[in-house]
Design an enzyme around this catalytic site. Structure first.
Site, PDB file in Angstrom:
ATOM      1  N   ASP A  33       0.864  -1.186   0.000  1.00 10.50           N
ATOM      2  CA  ASP A  33       0.000   0.000   0.000  1.00 10.50           C
ATOM      3  C   ASP A  33       0.895   1.230   0.000  1.00 10.50           C
ATOM      4  O   ASP A  33       2.027   1.166   0.486  1.00 10.50           O
ATOM      5  CB  ASP A  33      -0.925   0.019   1.231  1.00 10.50           C
ATOM      6  CG  ASP A  33      -2.179   0.839   0.980  1.00 10.50           C
ATOM      7  OD1 ASP A  33      -3.254   0.262   0.762  1.00 10.50           O
ATOM      8  OD2 ASP A  33      -2.062   2.096   0.970  1.00 10.50           O
ATOM      9  N   LEU A 154     -16.837 -10.373  -1.307  1.00  8.55           N
ATOM     10  CA  LEU A 154     -16.745 -10.358   0.165  1.00  8.55           C
ATOM     11  C   LEU A 154     -17.896  -9.603   0.814  1.00  8.55           C
ATOM     12  O   LEU A 154     -18.302  -8.562   0.319  1.00  8.55           O
ATOM     13  CB  LEU A 154     -15.476  -9.615   0.590  1.00  8.55           C
ATOM     14  CG  LEU A 154     -14.145 -10.304   0.480  1.00  8.55           C
ATOM     15  CD1 LEU A 154     -13.061  -9.395   1.049  1.00  8.55           C
ATOM     16  CD2 LEU A 154     -14.177 -11.607   1.258  1.00  8.55           C
ATOM     17  N   ARG A 155     -18.338 -10.121   1.964  1.00 10.70           N
ATOM     18  CA  ARG A 155     -19.337  -9.402   2.771  1.00 10.70           C
ATOM     19  C   ARG A 155     -18.667  -8.956   4.055  1.00 10.70           C
ATOM     20  O   ARG A 155     -18.074  -9.780   4.762  1.00 10.70           O
ATOM     21  CB  ARG A 155     -20.496 -10.322   3.143  1.00 10.70           C
ATOM     22  CG  ARG A 155     -21.442 -10.549   2.017  1.00 10.70           C
ATOM     23  CD  ARG A 155     -22.539 -11.475   2.490  1.00 10.70           C
ATOM     24  NE  ARG A 155     -23.511 -10.775   3.324  1.00 10.70           N
ATOM     25  CZ  ARG A 155     -24.484 -11.395   3.975  1.00 10.70           C
ATOM     26  NH1 ARG A 155     -24.591 -12.694   3.919  1.00 10.70           N
ATOM     27  NH2 ARG A 155     -25.344 -10.709   4.700  1.00 10.70           N
ATOM     28  N   LYS A 208     -20.149  -8.641 -11.270  1.00 11.81           N
ATOM     29  CA  LYS A 208     -20.065  -8.049  -9.931  1.00 11.81           C
ATOM     30  C   LYS A 208     -21.181  -7.029  -9.709  1.00 11.81           C
ATOM     31  O   LYS A 208     -21.873  -7.042  -8.688  1.00 11.81           O
ATOM     32  CB  LYS A 208     -18.688  -7.406  -9.733  1.00 11.81           C
ATOM     33  CG  LYS A 208     -18.512  -6.681  -8.414  1.00 11.81           C
ATOM     34  CD  LYS A 208     -18.628  -7.617  -7.230  1.00 11.81           C
ATOM     35  CE  LYS A 208     -18.929  -6.899  -5.943  1.00 11.81           C
ATOM     36  NZ  LYS A 208     -17.818  -6.450  -5.205  1.00 11.81           N
ATOM     37  N   ASN A 212     -24.557  -7.394  -7.147  1.00 12.86           N
ATOM     38  CA  ASN A 212     -24.869  -6.434  -6.089  1.00 12.86           C
ATOM     39  C   ASN A 212     -26.208  -5.737  -6.306  1.00 12.86           C
ATOM     40  O   ASN A 212     -26.975  -5.562  -5.359  1.00 12.86           O
ATOM     41  CB  ASN A 212     -23.744  -5.406  -5.947  1.00 12.86           C
ATOM     42  CG  ASN A 212     -22.648  -5.919  -5.017  1.00 12.86           C
ATOM     43  OD1 ASN A 212     -22.800  -6.969  -4.388  1.00 12.86           O
ATOM     44  ND2 ASN A 212     -21.561  -5.200  -4.928  1.00 12.86           N
ATOM     45  N   GLY A 262     -27.120  -0.047   3.331  1.00 13.25           N
ATOM     46  CA  GLY A 262     -26.072   0.974   3.302  1.00 13.25           C
ATOM     47  C   GLY A 262     -24.779   0.259   2.972  1.00 13.25           C
ATOM     48  O   GLY A 262     -24.788  -0.808   2.355  1.00 13.25           O
ATOM     49  N   CYS A 265     -20.665  -1.018  -0.772  1.00 11.29           N
ATOM     50  CA  CYS A 265     -20.893  -1.574  -2.111  1.00 11.29           C
ATOM     51  C   CYS A 265     -22.237  -1.263  -2.742  1.00 11.29           C
ATOM     52  O   CYS A 265     -22.289  -0.741  -3.854  1.00 11.29           O
ATOM     53  CB  CYS A 265     -20.697  -3.081  -2.080  1.00 11.29           C
ATOM     54  SG  CYS A 265     -18.987  -3.506  -1.801  1.00 11.29           S
TER      55      CYS A 265
HETATM   56  C1  UDX Z   1     -22.413  -6.619  -0.100  1.00 14.23           C
HETATM   57  C2  UDX Z   1     -22.580  -7.961  -0.850  1.00 14.23           C
HETATM   58  O1  UDX Z   1     -23.379  -8.848  -0.055  1.00 14.23           O
HETATM   59  C3  UDX Z   1     -21.222  -8.577  -1.164  1.00 14.23           C
HETATM   60  O2  UDX Z   1     -21.389  -9.741  -1.931  1.00 14.23           O
HETATM   61  C4  UDX Z   1     -20.393  -7.538  -1.948  1.00 14.23           C
HETATM   62  O3  UDX Z   1     -19.089  -8.064  -2.212  1.00 14.23           O
HETATM   63  C5  UDX Z   1     -20.285  -6.232  -1.185  1.00 14.23           C
HETATM   64  O4  UDX Z   1     -21.597  -5.744  -0.860  1.00 14.23           O
HETATM   65  P1  UDX Z   1     -21.847  -5.902   2.402  1.00 14.23           P
HETATM   66  O5  UDX Z   1     -22.079  -4.501   1.937  1.00 14.23           O
HETATM   67  O6  UDX Z   1     -20.637  -6.197   3.204  1.00 14.23           O
HETATM   68  O7  UDX Z   1     -21.798  -6.915   1.156  1.00 14.23           O
HETATM   69  O8  UDX Z   1     -23.087  -6.330   3.315  1.00 14.23           O
HETATM   70  P2  UDX Z   1     -24.464  -7.124   3.160  1.00 14.23           P
HETATM   71  O9  UDX Z   1     -24.516  -8.138   4.232  1.00 14.23           O
HETATM   72  O10 UDX Z   1     -24.704  -7.576   1.788  1.00 14.23           O
HETATM   73  O11 UDX Z   1     -25.520  -5.988   3.548  1.00 14.23           O
HETATM   74  C6  UDX Z   1     -25.588  -4.753   2.840  1.00 14.23           C
HETATM   75  C7  UDX Z   1     -26.691  -3.881   3.400  1.00 14.23           C
HETATM   76  O12 UDX Z   1     -27.971  -4.423   3.111  1.00 14.23           O
HETATM   77  C8  UDX Z   1     -26.655  -3.712   4.922  1.00 14.23           C
HETATM   78  O13 UDX Z   1     -26.921  -2.360   5.228  1.00 14.23           O
HETATM   79  C9  UDX Z   1     -27.760  -4.621   5.419  1.00 14.23           C
HETATM   80  O14 UDX Z   1     -28.309  -4.170   6.641  1.00 14.23           O
HETATM   81  C10 UDX Z   1     -28.762  -4.510   4.295  1.00 14.23           C
HETATM   82  N1  UDX Z   1     -29.639  -5.699   4.167  1.00 14.23           N
HETATM   83  C11 UDX Z   1     -29.107  -6.907   3.812  1.00 14.23           C
HETATM   84  C12 UDX Z   1     -31.015  -5.549   4.334  1.00 14.23           C
HETATM   85  O15 UDX Z   1     -31.516  -4.458   4.627  1.00 14.23           O
HETATM   86  N2  UDX Z   1     -31.809  -6.657   4.158  1.00 14.23           N
HETATM   87  C13 UDX Z   1     -31.311  -7.877   3.809  1.00 14.23           C
HETATM   88  O16 UDX Z   1     -32.104  -8.821   3.643  1.00 14.23           O
HETATM   89  C14 UDX Z   1     -29.902  -8.001   3.641  1.00 14.23           C
END
Ligand code: UDX
Length: 436
Positions: A33, A154-155, A208, A212, A262, A265
């Site tokens: 980095d 990734l999540r 990707k 999303n 939120g 991603c």
């Molecule tokens: C997401 C994707 O899941 C992942 O595959 C990608 O690589 C990056 O974006 P992330 O942002 O880490 O991952 O979190 P995620 O668990 O997907 O939740 C995203 C948002 O959606 C959160 O704010 C969560 O509270 C909200 N959410 C998720 C809901 O409101 N309802 C749901 O059923 C699922």
């Protein structure tokens, strides 16, 4: 399984998790980095963000000499056959993707590319970016290298598990990519024992975004159903359970209704795909709606609080949860931020509590809200509690006694995490999002 020396360029969230997980698989990984403070912190075992299990994993891999950190790019790529680009791709003000870090990394790398090297683009980037990387590297004198597009799914909060137990690995190749490159890429991932989907670069880049926005779309869909539920007296949780029982939808569908999505991603990728489509001459109308419904959920939450209390002016509201989802301190594009802004605008006094995100929140919100780390103290004198993030700790709180500390017993559960009947039996005036 064959092990390789791999380089990660850009040790942010994806870079660090990916590097640590590759090391866990037995590869030797050098993470690079340009941020000296970050790298020197990592060399001392200090994580730049909170992610469950990551510190232990990183320290363990460093101890085994399979993972190290450097700011010297030449040193980082010296032994390496495969270089992963995981630099940030932030949103510009207009929603388009800012590729300046990708460009910079490609310019910096060009002089160190050896024939046969594989450059893997892992950041979420607009279709055609791998071609851009190729052009920059070639302009810098690099020859006989391969460019591969390998988006990351990734999540946050479950990042290690979502890498190790990925549903699939997507790898996109340029036309005429030598079979040696495919063999190496397959070998790098062979330890995961997950399906590898091979495609071309452009499809990989679009997969990707498609993944999303599809997931974000499910969330806006169920939130729209939740709104209808409130009008007709149905229960969105029961509806979601029934939908998930349909094998075409499935038990892991993103059908948790609430205040919406939120994070880094979903919001960014939706805006980016709107822009990308527009540039291609296609108005992707569906995405406008997904975004609008999501924004509305935050307003609806505040409106529900207003209705519960008659007015927000002068009322003491305690928000439970700040991060965009549980088990992370990340507040990027967190619904809590809009909710707080709207509550303050309406004249409410806002107290906030969160198991991890208070230091992060202080940097953004300053003195506009009161920070209280213990939920049991945060509810003292509150006119209402608003649940914003479904931290599992909140399920285990002594709700039957907390009620006595509140000024009035209102709870608005923005994540539908508590049991409405149990809360009512304690005496709360409990409301949720789209529940009976
Ligand atoms: C997401 C994707 O899941 C992942 O595959 C990608 O690589 C990056 O974006 P992330 O942002 O880490 O991952 O979190 P995620 O668990 O997907 O939740 C995203 C948002 O959606 C959160 O704010 C969560 O509270 C909200 N959410 C998720 C809901 O409101 N309802 C749901 O059923 C699922």
């Amino acid at each position: 399984m064959k092990h390789y020396t791999l380089t990660i360029v850009g040790t942010g969230y994806i870079g660090l998790v990916t590097g640590a997980c590759f090391a866990l698989m037995g590869h030797t990984v050098v993470c690079h980095d340009v941020d000296r403070a970050k790298i020197s912190g990592l060399q001392k075992g200090k994580m730049p963000f909170y992610e469950p299990g990551l510190r232990t994993l990183v320290r363990g891999m460093v101890g085994k000499r399979r993972l190290r950190f450097t700011t010297d790019l030449e040193d980082a790529v010296q032994q390496s056959q495969v270089v992963f680009f995981t630099v940030g791709t932030p949103s510009r003000k207009d929603g388009s993707v800012d590729l300046r870090y990708v460009r910079q990394a490609a310019q910096d790398l060009a002089g160190y590319v050896r024939p046969g090297m594989i450059i893997v683009s892992k950041s979420t980037v607009p279709v055609g970016t791998s071609l851009l990387i190729r052009r920059i590297l070639e302009r810098g004198g690099a020859k006989k290298f391969a460019i591969v597009s390998n988006p990351e799914f990734l999540r946050e909060a479950v990042a290690i598990d979502s890498f190790i137990h990925a549903d699939r690995v997507v790898i996109g190749y340029e036309e005429h990519t030598p079979s040696r490159v495919r063999r190496i890429m397959n070998a790098v991932y062979s330890g995961l024992h997950v399906p590898i989907i091979e495609t071309n670069n452009r499809s990989a880049e679009l997969i990707k975004y498609a993944a999303n926005v599809y997931l974000a779309g499910q969330i806006s869909f169920i939130n729209s159903i939740a709104r209808l539920c409130e009008e007709i007296g149905a229960d969105v949780e029961e509806i979601a359970t029934a939908l998930k029982a349909d094998r075409r939808i499935g038990p892991r569908a993103f059908l948790q209704a609430g205040i919406g999505y939120g994070g880094l991603c979903f919001p960014k990728d939706i805006r980016a795909l709107i822009k990308i489509s527009k540039k291609m001459g296609y108005h992707f109308k569906y995405l406008d709606v997904v975004e609008e419904v999501n924004k509305d959920q935050r307003k609806i939450f505040v409106e529900k609080l207003r209705r519960m209390l008659g007015t927000l002016k002068g009322k003491h509201i305690t928000l439970f949860g700040l991060s965009f989802k549980p088990n992370t301190d990340d507040m990027r594009e967190a619904p809590s931020l809009d909710i707080i802004r709207l509550l303050l605008k309406a004249g409410a006094h806002v107290a906030v509590t969160d198991p991890k995100a208070i230091p992060y929140a202080r940097r953004i919100l300053g003195k506009s809200v009161t920070y209280i780390s213990q939920p049991a103290r945060a509810v003292v004198g509150a006119d209402a509690i608003g649940i914003v993030t479904e931290w599992s700790d909140y399920r285990r709180l002594p709700w039957s006694t907390l009620i006595k500390k509140m000024k009035s017993p209102h709870i608005l559960d923005g994540r539908n995490m508590l049991n409405p009947r149990t809360m009512a039996s304690y005496g709360y005036l409990y409301e949720a999002m789209g529940r009976k």
